[in-house]
Motif scaffolding. Structure first.
Motif, mmCIF file in Angstrom:
data_model
loop_
_atom_site.group_PDB
_atom_site.id
_atom_site.type_symbol
_atom_site.label_atom_id
_atom_site.label_comp_id
_atom_site.label_asym_id
_atom_site.label_seq_id
_atom_site.Cartn_x
_atom_site.Cartn_y
_atom_site.Cartn_z
ATOM 1 N N LYS A 81 0.829 -1.205 0.000
ATOM 2 C CA LYS A 81 0.000 0.000 0.000
ATOM 3 C C LYS A 81 0.866 1.258 0.000
ATOM 4 O O LYS A 81 0.551 2.249 -0.677
ATOM 5 C CB LYS A 81 -0.929 -0.010 1.221
ATOM 6 C CG LYS A 81 -2.118 -0.952 1.100
ATOM 7 C CD LYS A 81 -3.108 -0.467 0.045
ATOM 8 C CE LYS A 81 -4.416 -1.209 0.086
ATOM 9 N NZ LYS A 81 -5.406 -0.702 -0.887
ATOM 10 N N MET A 82 1.964 1.227 0.742
ATOM 11 C CA MET A 82 2.877 2.367 0.749
ATOM 12 C C MET A 82 3.475 2.590 -0.640
ATOM 13 O O MET A 82 3.540 3.723 -1.133
ATOM 14 C CB MET A 82 3.996 2.155 1.758
ATOM 15 C CG MET A 82 5.016 3.299 1.810
ATOM 16 S SD MET A 82 6.534 2.872 2.686
ATOM 17 C CE MET A 82 7.267 1.720 1.516
ATOM 18 N N GLU A 83 3.901 1.509 -1.273
ATOM 19 C CA GLU A 83 4.501 1.634 -2.600
ATOM 20 C C GLU A 83 3.485 2.144 -3.617
ATOM 21 O O GLU A 83 3.836 2.918 -4.523
ATOM 22 C CB GLU A 83 5.077 0.291 -3.037
ATOM 23 C CG GLU A 83 6.302 -0.123 -2.216
ATOM 24 C CD GLU A 83 6.852 -1.481 -2.605
ATOM 25 O OE1 GLU A 83 6.207 -2.187 -3.406
ATOM 26 O OE2 GLU A 83 7.933 -1.843 -2.104
ATOM 27 N N ALA A 84 2.230 1.738 -3.472
ATOM 28 C CA ALA A 84 1.189 2.254 -4.364
ATOM 29 C C ALA A 84 1.002 3.754 -4.151
ATOM 30 O O ALA A 84 0.868 4.520 -5.120
ATOM 31 C CB ALA A 84 -0.128 1.515 -4.122
ATOM 32 N N GLU A 85 0.998 4.188 -2.897
ATOM 33 C CA GLU A 85 0.871 5.616 -2.596
ATOM 34 C C GLU A 85 1.995 6.413 -3.248
ATOM 35 O O GLU A 85 1.766 7.445 -3.891
ATOM 36 C CB GLU A 85 0.898 5.850 -1.084
ATOM 37 C CG GLU A 85 -0.326 5.383 -0.341
ATOM 38 C CD GLU A 85 -0.280 5.775 1.137
ATOM 39 O OE1 GLU A 85 0.603 6.595 1.497
ATOM 40 O OE2 GLU A 85 -1.098 5.275 1.931
#
Length: 321
Positions: free
Chosen positions: A147-151
């Motif tokens: 999720k962090m990498e998507a953000e």
């Protein structure tokens, strides 16, 4: 002002509630649903897909929309059987999300609302030190990392293209039809099973489904939401003990809670290989939603007890076994 919204995950727990609200508000919605997931509860135009891991062609539907609300994801699961869980999460939550966003840019979509997770911030907070939206991310598991990498990927696309990206990181979401541990706790309370959770002095932020949906809808067109990250909660943090008592009250039951010390529960859970569960039951995870409230002038419309009552009624009418 009416919008044309492309909604992913429309058959999921959060996505289906967003769909109902959008339609009630008179918005035009195109819903992306996994093939074979069953009929939606609301009549709406749908676009079927096999998996977000696939090279989906969304352009045809996206050209008709000005906003994307992306709630589809490979969600956090207990006892993941994937050989490489992080790679599995990345294929859906990172690569699939960024592919959708690139196609949205090409189609002229103006805003992309991304439902992320508090797991981007981390797993646990210390007393008096809640997470904030602008803290340095510290994800601890593959789901949170993805999720962090998507953000990060979405923010880069926004800088390159002018697409307005809005990131929402919910804490634990509960509402009618909730599953997993929340449903289990209701069953235990409903059956009058004694539970060893009568002396837990932690604090957990939660968010009622209706409150989360209200923030999502607010972020669709609020001018101040563009390219911002928001945390969301009910605004009332509860200990596990207090939550169980108020849940029992909503069910019309008496909570039979034994005052077992938290340290004893934690030690026992770790000995059984259930350290993660003990952290969720005994540890604290609080969020500061000041940015959300101040920047958007947003306040959760539903109070905790009213939300718990709605969950309890749905359980008694539909999920009780």
């Amino acid at each position: 002002m009416s919008h044309k919204v492309f909604l992913t995950g429309a058959s999921g727990f959060v996505g289906s509630a967003v769909l109902r609200r959008l339609l009630a508000d008179g918005e035009h919605v195109i819903a992306a649903v996994r093939r074979g997931s069953g009929a939606l509860s609301s009549p709406v135009r749908t676009v079927a897909f096999e998996s977000f891991e696939d090279d989906n062609a969304w352009e045809g539907a996206l050209t008709e929309c000005d906003v994307v609300v992306h709630s589809a994801a490979r969600v956090h699961v207990m006892n993941d059987t994937e050989v490489d869980p992080l790679a599995a999460f990345r294929r859906v939550n990172v690569e699939g999300t960024l592919a959708l966003a690139r196609q949205a840019i090409a189609a002229g979509v103006k805003r992309f609302v991304f439902i992320s997770s508090i797991k981007v911030n981390g797993e646990e907070t210390q007393p008096g030190k809640p997470y904030t939206a602008d803290d340095l991310p510290q994800p601890q598991d593959p789901y949170g990392v993805s999720k962090m990498e998507a953000e990060v990927g979405l923010q880069k696309l926004a800088q390159q293209s002018g697409l307005e990206v809005v990131i929402i990181r919910p804490v634990l979401v509960y509402g009618p039809g909730v599953k997993a541990n929340f449903l289990n706790m209701m069953r235990w309370l409903d059956r009058g099973i004694p539970l060893p959770f009568g002396a837990i002095d932690n604090r957990r932020s939660l968010v009622a489904l209706e409150n989360l949906v209200d923030l999502v809808v607010t972020c669709i067109d609020h001018p101040a939401a563009a390219n911002q990250t928001f945390l969301v909660s009910d605004g009332e943090d509860l200990s596990t003990t207090a939550l169980l008592r108020r849940m029992a009250q909503a069910l019309g039951k008496s909570a039979r809670l034994l005052p077992v010390p938290a340290w004893m529960l934690t030690a026992g859970a770790k000995a059984l290989g259930k350290g993660g569960l003990s952290r969720r039951l005994c540890g604290s995870l609080q969020v500061d939603t000041g940015k959300t409230r101040n920047l958007l002038d947003w306040h959760p419309p539903v109070k905790v007890d009213a939300a718990l009552l709605a969950v309890a009624r749905h359980y008694q009418e539909n999920d009780k076994k």
